[in-house]
Design a protein around this motif. Structure first.
Motif, PDB file in Angstrom:
ATOM      1  N   GLN A  80     -36.922  18.972   8.663  1.00 28.77           N
ATOM      2  CA  GLN A  80     -36.063  17.326   9.866  1.00 28.77           C
ATOM      3  C   GLN A  80     -37.569  16.928  10.311  1.00 28.77           C
ATOM      4  O   GLN A  80     -37.247  15.983  10.926  1.00 28.77           O
ATOM      5  CB  GLN A  80     -35.342  17.611  10.814  1.00 28.77           C
ATOM      6  N   ASN A 111     -36.885   7.698   9.966  1.00 25.87           N
ATOM      7  CA  ASN A 111     -36.293   8.392  10.112  1.00 25.87           C
ATOM      8  C   ASN A 111     -35.413   7.690   8.609  1.00 25.87           C
ATOM      9  O   ASN A 111     -34.373   7.663   8.302  1.00 25.87           O
ATOM     10  CB  ASN A 111     -35.587   6.219  10.926  1.00 25.87           C
ATOM     11  N   GLY A 114     -34.523  10.620   7.611  1.00 26.80           N
ATOM     12  CA  GLY A 114     -33.759  11.523   8.379  1.00 26.80           C
ATOM     13  C   GLY A 114     -34.580  12.656   8.916  1.00 26.80           C
ATOM     14  O   GLY A 114     -34.260  13.772   9.278  1.00 26.80           O
TER      15      GLY A 114
END
Length: 164
Positions: A80, A111, A114
């Protein structure tokens, strides 16, 4: 207006290598010395190495202004987090807002992919870059020392920015 050209061809990788050669010799020689600059350019910034890094998931982008290559970035998604591996501008192109444009581009990629944070490492002696990252919302996570071979060490800070 700055444009971001995704590096995908041997010609692109050679352009990145030439940019690295100019930026690193000008900027890092006084910080880490010529022998380590020579070693790092050969080990991490040759066209052959860049091509291999792309195969391993890194995305290189050449910053273009007036149809001229003025810098480059390299990013990689790691879970992430978006790892900002490289962001370099030619000395003649600094102070024109290109770095800020590159950071907006990088945040948009994070962004889009993700990611909820951006991390990077920066040489402890690279004080201007450290201040710039702090001004952009990056926080220190501590020191990191990595043996890169041939008797050389990377003596860096790890920094991270949590995205809204």
């Amino acid at each position: 207006m700055i444009a971001f050209l995704k590096a995908t061809t041997s010609e692109h990788f050679t352009t990145v290598e030439m940019l690295a050669e100019a930026v690193w010799r000008e900027h890092y020689t006084s910080i880490i010395g010529k022998p380590q600059v020579d070693y790092m350019l050969n080990k991490f910034q040759s066209a052959k190495t860049i091509k291999q890094q792309v195969l391993e998931g890194y995305h290189y982008y050449i910053l273009m202004f007036d149809n001229k290559a003025v810098g480059y970035i390299a990013i990689k998604k790691e879970d992430q987090d978006l790892f900002l591996s490289k962001i370099y501008l030619l000395k003649s192109q600094r102070g024109k807002g290109f770095g800020k444009s590159a950071m907006v581009f990088i945040e948009n990629k994070a962004n889009e992919w993700g990611c909820n944070s951006i991390s990077l490492t920066v040489n402890k002696g690279n004080t201007n870059s450290i201040k710039a990252y702090e001004n952009l919302g990056f926080k220190h996570l501590g020191a990191i020392v990595i043996d890169i071979g041939n008797g050389f060490m990377m003596d860096d800070y790890k920094m991270k920015k949590v995205l809204p």
